[in-house]
Design a protein around this motif. Sequence first.
Motif, PDB file in Angstrom:
ATOM      1  N   ASN A 186       0.867  -1.180   0.000  1.00 16.88           N
ATOM      2  CA  ASN A 186       0.000   0.000   0.000  1.00 16.88           C
ATOM      3  C   ASN A 186       0.905   1.232   0.000  1.00 16.88           C
ATOM      4  N   LYS A 187       1.334   1.631  -1.184  1.00 13.58           N
ATOM      5  CA  LYS A 187       2.402   2.628  -1.310  1.00 13.58           C
ATOM      6  C   LYS A 187       2.025   3.995  -0.762  1.00 13.58           C
ATOM      7  N   ALA A 188       0.836   4.438  -0.993  1.00 12.81           N
ATOM      8  CA  ALA A 188       0.463   5.789  -0.589  1.00 12.81           C
ATOM      9  C   ALA A 188       0.572   5.954   0.929  1.00 12.81           C
ATOM     10  N   ILE A 189      -0.027   5.013   1.664  1.00 12.29           N
ATOM     11  CA  ILE A 189       0.017   5.080   3.119  1.00 12.29           C
ATOM     12  C   ILE A 189       1.435   4.862   3.623  1.00 12.29           C
ATOM     13  N   ASN A 190       2.101   3.888   3.047  1.00 19.89           N
ATOM     14  CA  ASN A 190       3.445   3.550   3.519  1.00 19.89           C
ATOM     15  C   ASN A 190       4.441   4.687   3.300  1.00 19.89           C
ATOM     16  N   GLU A 191       4.316   5.361   2.167  1.00 13.56           N
ATOM     17  CA  GLU A 191       5.226   6.473   1.907  1.00 13.56           C
ATOM     18  C   GLU A 191       5.004   7.597   2.917  1.00 13.56           C
ATOM     19  N   SER A 192       3.730   7.823   3.262  1.00 10.33           N
ATOM     20  CA  SER A 192       3.439   8.850   4.269  1.00 10.33           C
ATOM     21  C   SER A 192       4.015   8.443   5.618  1.00 10.33           C
ATOM     22  N   ALA A 193       3.823   7.168   5.976  1.00 10.97           N
ATOM     23  CA  ALA A 193       4.309   6.684   7.269  1.00 10.97           C
ATOM     24  C   ALA A 193       5.830   6.713   7.331  1.00 10.97           C
ATOM     25  N   SER A 194       6.484   6.367   6.222  1.00 10.05           N
ATOM     26  CA  SER A 194       7.953   6.313   6.222  1.00 10.05           C
ATOM     27  C   SER A 194       8.569   7.699   6.384  1.00 10.05           C
ATOM     28  N   LYS A 195       7.798   8.735   6.087  1.00 11.37           N
ATOM     29  CA  LYS A 195       8.281  10.096   6.304  1.00 11.37           C
ATOM     30  C   LYS A 195       8.053  10.549   7.742  1.00 11.37           C
ATOM     31  N   LEU A 374       7.718  15.890  17.762  1.00 15.12           N
ATOM     32  CA  LEU A 374       8.892  15.031  17.583  1.00 15.12           C
ATOM     33  C   LEU A 374       9.073  14.160  18.818  1.00 15.12           C
ATOM     34  N   ASP A 375       9.221  12.839  18.591  1.00 11.94           N
ATOM     35  CA  ASP A 375       9.580  11.893  19.655  1.00 11.94           C
ATOM     36  C   ASP A 375      10.819  11.145  19.169  1.00 11.94           C
ATOM     37  N   PHE A 376      12.004  11.477  19.731  1.00 11.26           N
ATOM     38  CA  PHE A 376      13.233  10.886  19.206  1.00 11.26           C
ATOM     39  C   PHE A 376      13.607   9.553  19.879  1.00 11.26           C
ATOM     40  N   MET A 377      12.732   9.047  20.780  1.00 12.93           N
ATOM     41  CA  MET A 377      12.876   7.697  21.342  1.00 12.93           C
ATOM     42  C   MET A 377      11.478   7.106  21.419  1.00 12.93           C
ATOM     43  N   CYS A 378      10.874   6.806  20.264  1.00 14.20           N
ATOM     44  CA  CYS A 378       9.424   6.607  20.212  1.00 14.20           C
ATOM     45  C   CYS A 378       8.969   5.194  20.578  1.00 14.20           C
ATOM     46  N   GLY A 379       9.878   4.238  20.825  1.00 13.58           N
ATOM     47  CA  GLY A 379       9.463   2.920  21.301  1.00 13.58           C
ATOM     48  C   GLY A 379       8.479   2.247  20.373  1.00 13.58           C
ATOM     49  N   SER A 380       7.266   1.992  20.860  1.00  9.42           N
ATOM     50  CA  SER A 380       6.248   1.349  20.026  1.00  9.42           C
ATOM     51  C   SER A 380       5.299   2.349  19.391  1.00  9.42           C
ATOM     52  N   GLY A 381       5.546   3.655  19.559  1.00  8.07           N
ATOM     53  CA  GLY A 381       4.853   4.673  18.773  1.00  8.07           C
ATOM     54  C   GLY A 381       3.540   5.199  19.299  1.00  8.07           C
ATOM     55  N   TYR A 403      11.145  -2.703  17.350  1.00 10.06           N
ATOM     56  CA  TYR A 403      10.141  -1.727  17.781  1.00 10.06           C
ATOM     57  C   TYR A 403       9.855  -0.700  16.692  1.00 10.06           C
ATOM     58  N   TYR A 404      10.849  -0.416  15.860  1.00 12.04           N
ATOM     59  CA  TYR A 404      10.596   0.455  14.707  1.00 12.04           C
ATOM     60  C   TYR A 404       9.501  -0.143  13.830  1.00 12.04           C
ATOM     61  N   SER A 405       9.589  -1.457  13.580  1.00  9.91           N
ATOM     62  CA  SER A 405       8.585  -2.104  12.723  1.00  9.91           C
ATOM     63  C   SER A 405       7.209  -2.056  13.379  1.00  9.91           C
ATOM     64  N   ILE A 406       7.151  -2.212  14.707  1.00 13.91           N
ATOM     65  CA  ILE A 406       5.873  -2.112  15.415  1.00 13.91           C
ATOM     66  C   ILE A 406       5.300  -0.699  15.273  1.00 13.91           C
ATOM     67  N   THR A 407       6.163   0.301  15.494  1.00 10.69           N
ATOM     68  CA  THR A 407       5.718   1.694  15.367  1.00 10.69           C
ATOM     69  C   THR A 407       5.220   1.995  13.966  1.00 10.69           C
ATOM     70  N   LEU A 408       5.990   1.591  12.964  1.00 17.47           N
ATOM     71  CA  LEU A 408       5.596   1.869  11.579  1.00 17.47           C
ATOM     72  C   LEU A 408       4.251   1.226  11.266  1.00 17.47           C
ATOM     73  N   ASN A 409       4.051  -0.019  11.713  1.00 21.08           N
ATOM     74  CA  ASN A 409       2.781  -0.697  11.453  1.00 21.08           C
ATOM     75  C   ASN A 409       1.626  -0.004  12.181  1.00 21.08           C
TER      76      ASN A 409
END
Length: 428
Positions: A186-195, A374-381, A403-409
């Motif tokens: 799902n590129k549209a959502i993922n690109e927004s999230a990756s930013k 900004l949260d520079f130690m965001c854990g599970s997001g 935990y990055y993958s959990i936050t991104l999801n």
Amino acid sequence: MITYLDPEQIKVGQRYRSNFDNLDNLVTSIRLTNGNLQPIQVYDNGDNTYTLITGERRLRACKINNFKVKAEIIVPDDIPLKAREAIENIEREQFTWQEEVEAKQELHEMYKAMAESKGIEWSRRKSAKELNLSIGGFTTDLNLYQALKEKPELFEGCQNKRVALKKLKNVKIEEATIELANRQKNKAINESASKMVYNGNCLDIIDLLPEKSVDCLMVDTPFGVNYESKDHEAYLRVYDDDLDDINKIVKEALIKVQRVLKDDSSFCIFCGYKQSYYFMNVLKELNYIVCPIPGIWYKPGGGQAQTQMPQYYMGRSFEFFIYGFRGNATLIKQGMTDSISVPKYIDKQHPTQKPIALYEELISRFCLPGQTILDFMCGSGSSLVAGIKMGCKVIGIELDPYYYSITLNRVIATLNAKNNNMLHTIVD
């Protein structure tokens, strides 16, 4: 009643324990004492035979020595034979790790069935209490049992539980990576999230952020307690957060973040009580207006409170946060109490995960919709999820790839909900 029985009178039914290696020492010990000093436990079958409850190793050793076996005849009660065996072997640490986690799972199911037959609600926490075990360790063992049941080949060669937990941790990271790859369709959502979410060292990534682009800094720092977590799948990870090292990293990050904060901006930082005044002094040196008294997150609801040394210290039902401003920034909601009451998480994806509702309340006090957090130690997001729900822009940085993958999801799921007018479904 204590008596002496012929080993042939004792029936052994289906047992948890299947490994009876290394009986030599016990056989020798029983030979020297002319029998077992510690009685086994049996039920009287009423026909001059008995059913073994506990003590199969002692029974086998007596049989090898051709001794009668000292036995205690137990009156039947509500606890099944197999459960008695499991409890004894757990307490004596006589199980292999595979037998141990299986026994704990079956004991939990037994307690739950007995309670529900009487109209009583049951939980893992109650089973752990019945067995005098920590809820964290008990839950981890049940999770490990499920993994062992689903993928037994994964644990071949794992000689102990710690090795098995490391193997499971690596699999979880791989599964998270695969899940992340699938979601990237799902590129549209993922690109927004990756930013919005970055994986890496905050000291490096802060340098990449645009100058004067952030309205509010909201961070949950490690408390510097070398915390080894034991609850849920999140607790497969071990922390090495030395207090001096953490203070040094956070101080450097606070200096670096000066560049990306707007002239009129705010901050809210969760930290341990040992750190609170240190960070407050650091922020004052950076010309922030710092509230001299930390705020408090109170965690109502009772239950087991957090403490590293329960034999000496009572568990804490609250956490500190320090806050303040630079330039002309002020509180959005003024006159509010500095104690916020929000129940803590029960099922966590991160050992120090904070509720979305807590961050929503904090954001409502510091930020307007459209502003950037900004949260520079965001854990599970959780801070990022709450920010999106509150109509803010968010930036998160997390060092740990798991935990990055959990936050991104979680961010992707929240953005999907937002696009479908379903943000109300994103709750703790």
